[in-house]
Design a protein around this motif. Sequence first.
Motif, mmCIF file in Angstrom:
data_model
loop_
_atom_site.group_PDB
_atom_site.id
_atom_site.type_symbol
_atom_site.label_atom_id
_atom_site.label_comp_id
_atom_site.label_asym_id
_atom_site.label_seq_id
_atom_site.Cartn_x
_atom_site.Cartn_y
_atom_site.Cartn_z
ATOM 1 N N LEU A 608 1.089 -0.727 0.105
ATOM 2 C CA LEU A 608 -0.157 0.143 0.199
ATOM 3 C C LEU A 608 0.652 1.257 0.501
ATOM 4 O O LEU A 608 1.685 1.326 1.017
ATOM 5 N N ARG A 609 1.022 2.046 -1.243
ATOM 6 C CA ARG A 609 1.621 3.583 -1.017
ATOM 7 C C ARG A 609 -0.459 4.704 -1.172
ATOM 8 O O ARG A 609 0.378 5.672 0.032
ATOM 9 N N CYS A 625 -7.885 6.111 12.240
ATOM 10 C CA CYS A 625 -6.954 6.348 11.885
ATOM 11 C C CYS A 625 -5.131 5.717 12.221
ATOM 12 O O CYS A 625 -4.493 5.109 12.255
ATOM 13 N N ASP A 626 -5.392 6.607 14.135
ATOM 14 C CA ASP A 626 -4.194 5.841 14.646
ATOM 15 C C ASP A 626 -4.588 5.043 15.181
ATOM 16 O O ASP A 626 -2.948 4.144 15.023
ATOM 17 N N VAL A 641 0.899 6.672 5.031
ATOM 18 C CA VAL A 641 0.139 5.394 3.477
ATOM 19 C C VAL A 641 -1.029 6.643 3.821
ATOM 20 O O VAL A 641 -2.294 6.620 2.609
ATOM 21 N N ILE A 642 -1.199 6.849 5.387
ATOM 22 C CA ILE A 642 -2.875 6.972 5.764
ATOM 23 C C ILE A 642 -3.643 8.193 5.363
ATOM 24 O O ILE A 642 -2.555 9.059 5.171
ATOM 25 N N PRO A 660 4.780 12.611 -2.252
ATOM 26 C CA PRO A 660 4.649 12.145 -1.067
ATOM 27 C C PRO A 660 4.825 13.471 0.607
ATOM 28 O O PRO A 660 4.690 14.727 -0.804
ATOM 29 N N ARG A 661 4.230 13.291 1.154
ATOM 30 C CA ARG A 661 3.706 14.577 2.670
ATOM 31 C C ARG A 661 5.083 15.296 2.578
ATOM 32 O O ARG A 661 6.731 14.213 2.932
ATOM 33 N N PRO A 662 5.331 16.393 2.355
ATOM 34 C CA PRO A 662 6.433 17.384 3.328
ATOM 35 C C PRO A 662 6.363 17.276 4.873
ATOM 36 O O PRO A 662 7.682 17.496 4.963
#
Length: 1545
Positions: A608-609, A625-626, A641-642, A660-662
């Motif tokens: 999963l990406r 989520c947590d 990934v979430i 991708p997340r900064p």
Amino acid sequence: MFLHFYLLINSLDRGIKRLGETERLPTQPSLALSLSIYLYLFAGDITQKGYEKKRSKLIRAYVPHAGGNLATSDLPPPTHTHTHPPSTRPMSHRAPLGPPSAARFHRRRTSGTRDERYRSDVHTEAVQAVLARHVERKVAVPMPSKRRSLVVQTSMDAYTPPGDETHTKTHTCASLFRPDESVFLSASPSALSICLLHRLPLPPENHSAPPDVTGYSSDSSHSHTEPENITLAPCVCLFAGVPVSSRVSAKIQQLVNTLKQPRRPPLREFFVDDFDELLEVQQPDPNQPRPEGAEMMPVRGEALGVVTNWPPSLEAALQRWGTISPKAPCLTSLDTAGKPLYVLTYGKLWSRSIKLAYNILHKLGSKQEPMVRPGDRVALVFPNNDPVAFMVAFYGCLLAEVVPVPIEVPLSRKDAGSQQIGFLLGSCGVTVALTSDACHKGLPKSATGEIPQFKGWPKLLWFVTESKHLSKPPRDWFPHIKDANNDTAYIEYKTCKDGSVLGVTVTRIALLTHCQALTQSCSYTEAETIVNVLDFKKDVGLWHGILTSVMNMMHVISVPYSLMKVNPLSWIQKVCQYKAKVACVKSRDMHWALVAHKDQKDINLSSLRMLLVADGSNPWSISSCDAFLNVFQTKGLRGEVICPCASSPEALTVAIRRLPRPGPPGRGVLSMQGLSYGVVRVDTEERLSVLTVQDVGTVTPGGLVCVVKPEGVPQLCQTDEIGELCVCSIATGTSYYGLTGMTKNTFEVYPVSSSGGLISEYAFVRTGLLGFIGPGGLVFITGKMDGLIMVSGRRHNADDIVATALAVEPMKFVYRGRIAVFSVTVLRDERIVVVAEQRPDSTEEDSFQWMSRVLQAIDSIHGVGVFCLALVPANTLPKTPLGGIHLSEIKQLYLEGGLHPCNVLMCPHTCVTNLPKPRQKQPEIGPASVMVGNLVSGKRIAQASGRDLGQTDDNDQFLFLSEVLQWRAQTTPDHVLYTLLSSRGAVSSSLTCLQLHKRAERVAALLMERGGLQEGDHVALVYPPGIDLIAAFYGCLYAGCVPITVRPPHPQNISTTLPTVKMIVEVSHSACVMTTAVICKLLRSKEATATVDIRNWPPVLDTDDLPKKKPPALYKPTNPDGLAYLDFSVSTTGMLAGVQMSHNAVGAFCRSVKLQCELYPSREVAICLDPYCGLGFVLWCLCSVYSGHQSILIPPVELESNPALWLLAVSQLRVRDTFCSYSVMELCTKGLGLQTEALKARGLDLSRVRACVVVAEERPRMSLTHSFSKLFKDLGLHPRSVSTAFGCRVNLAICLQGTSGPDPTTVYVDMRALRHDRVRLVERGSPHSLPLMESGKILPGVRIIIANPETKGPLGDSHLGEIWVHSAHNGSGYYSGYGEEVLQSDHFNSRLSFGDTQTVWARTGYLGFLRRTELTDANGERHDALFVVGALEEAMELRGMRYHPIDIETSVIRAHKSIMECAVFPWTNLLVVVVELEGSEQEALDLVPMVTKAVLEEHYLIVGVVVVTDIGVIPINSRGEKQRMHLRDGFLQDQLDPIYVAYNM
């Protein structure tokens, strides 16, 4: 936010350095410790207590332990220490950040904890701390009483949603009644029975009442409606000086004690409830938080990239992949076992879509008139387990250039949700519905096999899309593939807060742009595999799983909801099996996977990406989520990934967390109090009410987002202000189909700055999402507009309240996913209602305790009260097609009273804080000042009189009625005076003047010889209605005795009716009892002996065996003021009173009635009344002898077997004047309502009736008289002939309409002014208008004045006061063996304190007013009409105002169709409402909120107790009047056997 964290880390650093100095920590660990706590804080969702726990845990690794352990108290306290006493220490603790073991997590999930979807440790700590404080207070909340038959044991096989525990231990429902408490306790001839009817004085200390805890001012007045003379049964205990008894009284005292607890201060009063209602604008709280930031700037997403290989339209993309890669898998559908059911390739999708497009355009209708043309709308009706057929149908529509409208499969013909869908289809002009073969077979069908037209739906042609049913297109036919344009691509339905369904139109260019934005945001590439758990017909499931996937040639694995119910882990298994890169889920799916993950060993989520959380905008999804990350981190799941996203049907995708997340995800712990005022405040003071929010990423590419104020002009918010997000982008919806006005308000919004200038020339779209833009352009969502509840100017989110309810432990009483929170408008403000499904294995007591704890938690956490909390049986709440609760339908059921709850808890005292100000008692104004004020203002004194009495006939020369009878026996011996009818309408007996005279002589002889009675002895006449009663009465007069008419005991109910007979006999000091042989035998029966002591009876004489000879001489009275007879009756307040009627009063009375009704010997009058007291007795026994007319006697009891008896007799005997009671009129209205045509065929004709008079001692019942007039209008009854009479104890007939004079007058008065004892006339239909009908024309010889009951001064005609009467036929006084001379003097010999102080008046005890009309009397003067409002002793003084029970009861009866009858009374300043239920006992609890709301809305009163009983429990006297005080005594003594008793908090 980052500045706040920076300052917090600096303080941590300083604290750790100090700790290092005291505990000699090395430098390296100090730095590591600082960084660890920093990371923990940055993750959010932490309180001061949580910080202390984490800090002490981390420090233990670096501090050497003395003796092996270091107590927490040994550590230096942090800078901001917040301690809890042991009793308020929270019951649950924060879970560690590290992933717990699978077994441990499973045990935690299956032990009955709350729903992970609404889980927050901070929130749980807050709720448990609040509940601990309430436990300390030890407030006893009264539990509702419920009949044992209502405690329903539902099936244990009820459906339990996934994630709920089904293996919990079964508990049997505990009965709320002991065996000896659930039976009806009938009255007995004890002190209770006697005192209920004849009230004796009590010591003064028992009269005190507790303070009024329901008012809002410290000096609110007390109720003065409690009778001063009341005796209860011996089993009486005292609570706060109030005589109470039994379980009911104890619960009322609990309720009073609960209401004495400190509450939130009331809001500023925004209206004063006076007869001139003054509205005040609610002033804002000066201490409320306000936004302090600068004005926000619109945030723009990154530019939408231009990729060369992006197709010009979605159809072009399908054509490309269908021809280039026809073997590539497009969609895989699964069966309920999780196995692949069908794999749809791009080649198959392309060919089948073309085939369907051809058939849609060419095979529906004829060539000349096709049913579907390009641009037409077509419904797509496919089940959730058939994505393949839906996908083919959707793209077939796109290729045919028709507009698909995906909808849910209708569950039934009358399903509320599908009905609204039908309205949408009708507005869209849909005539064709595409469906699958399996779905078509499963639809409901008629007997002929055709699909019926669903309720609210247009007529549809159902078209099956399977290839075997379609024609192959010609080789030369090919769909025209266009570039994306502004034509409508599809219409997505949206369900609004009120349940209505709107259609959001999406154009083809918006569709393509949205797919491009999602491709760029999610970095989609060709041939990726995506697992979709969402509904593929709308929202995120449609956008990713049907549209964007085709644009990028992706492979979608569609997991149906039916599979998720069987195997909640199925989507994870498919991710592992297909090594999927992307999964589209909701937090619900993550939660279900957490519950079931223990059974799965080989889980690997490293492929999963991107885990797209569709409802990530819900702040409470952060817990799922947590928890999901904590558990599956060891299974290869990476934290980045979430990806939560925010979307709405109107704006499509608003924001999405990018890859991708900064940097790390943005989180904040916000104050709920600040959020309720629309302000962002990071919680820094360890408050109990906080909300943890996470970012949903940045704005989608190509979009521009701003935040505007939710109400009013769309002005930009400040940076720390909560508002509605608006989006400007090509990739949004364009309109609500067919709704221009709503489209303009939603899709054509032009935000303005604080200076008033537009921020953009392009229109924005309202998203319906509430939130703010954080640092770095991160979008934070705090709720939705649809879930917003505005209470007293503060905003509350329904999801937040659900989370608080779920945080109350334990959760084994209700289903976690089946809680509905909504608001209803009550008394000009929104009120919160919570509805939940109760587990069948939970006991009544446990459920009630959970409800009370939920109320406490919501009140403390959110600072708002809950108006109603209801628990319904399992599986009874309406469901959506995907299994969720149908919120709008639940709300509609609640408003209609159709929820059928099994437990209800109302809290109007807590949440209704905007009641009008209680009326303050002003210093009493003297009567002289009142009179002068009325004269100065031009208002006349309220007084009126009937015409004079004259002596014109021969019988007027006689002073005594016995002389009149003797005179008639001599002059007209054969004239018939009385005719008695049987139940069949035949004449059973009659009496001429001579026959009556002779029978009376024989009765007198019986009294003198066998009875041995002397002159003035009292004789009780216990006869059924008939001739014998009349003969016995005149026999007593002939013998010089005083008769007392008494209703005989009922043979089927001796135990409750005989004590009343015995009491009247004893109180009247009767020397003997005269009756018939049948009743004489009844009095000596075993049942009677068991009820009363037969030995204490006076001699009983049987008049069926009369002596043959006449008495030696008839008694000749000499004193006109001597006692003629005693009139005994029980008032509506339960007071048994005997009124002394003199010979002079009897003569004047008969003469007055004769003149008013124009009674002469040639007239016939039909009387259907009980002949035991009041005007009914006078008309039955006296008037015919005096006036000489023939009385046709119809016993009311005969109407029970033949309801048409009275009216048929009136018709056949051609009677012009008739008298009846309200009970008779009601019996005819209900019993003959459907028989008017049959009666007309039998020759019933009421056209000769000129006067139909209802005899009563109450306010005229306008609704009943109007219903009666309207019902029998077709049978000739003229509406003006129906009128009323009014009499009371002191004067048996004050008003009587008669045959001549003006028609009865009807006025409309302001009910609010009436509560202040003022009369203000309003127009018909005005708000708060109350219709009142004149009580009849004032009788000749009667004078009336309206006086103040306290000061005894005269009042003007604009005031409500007590009716005082001066007349020759007033009673002489009460007869009592206890010497109550003060009471007698006050009622019969009162004088005005000012003005005419010489005239002696009798006080009626009834409130009313006089009004001079425009009509004229027979003598040419203007007519004065008397309007009776209600009994003074029954009026309830609540909140400083005077309320009349009949007004509240009228409102209550209108509240619900199942309410048959109602009665109200006060008790310890609480309003008690008793309703009779007509219907199933399961509907009993529906009445509680309906009754409470109706009384609040119409009368501004809070109902304290609601009692639901069976039909016939409310006692009614012979005149059809409610015995409210008798009912009150029965309620307090637990004698009502109620179905349900609700104690409103």
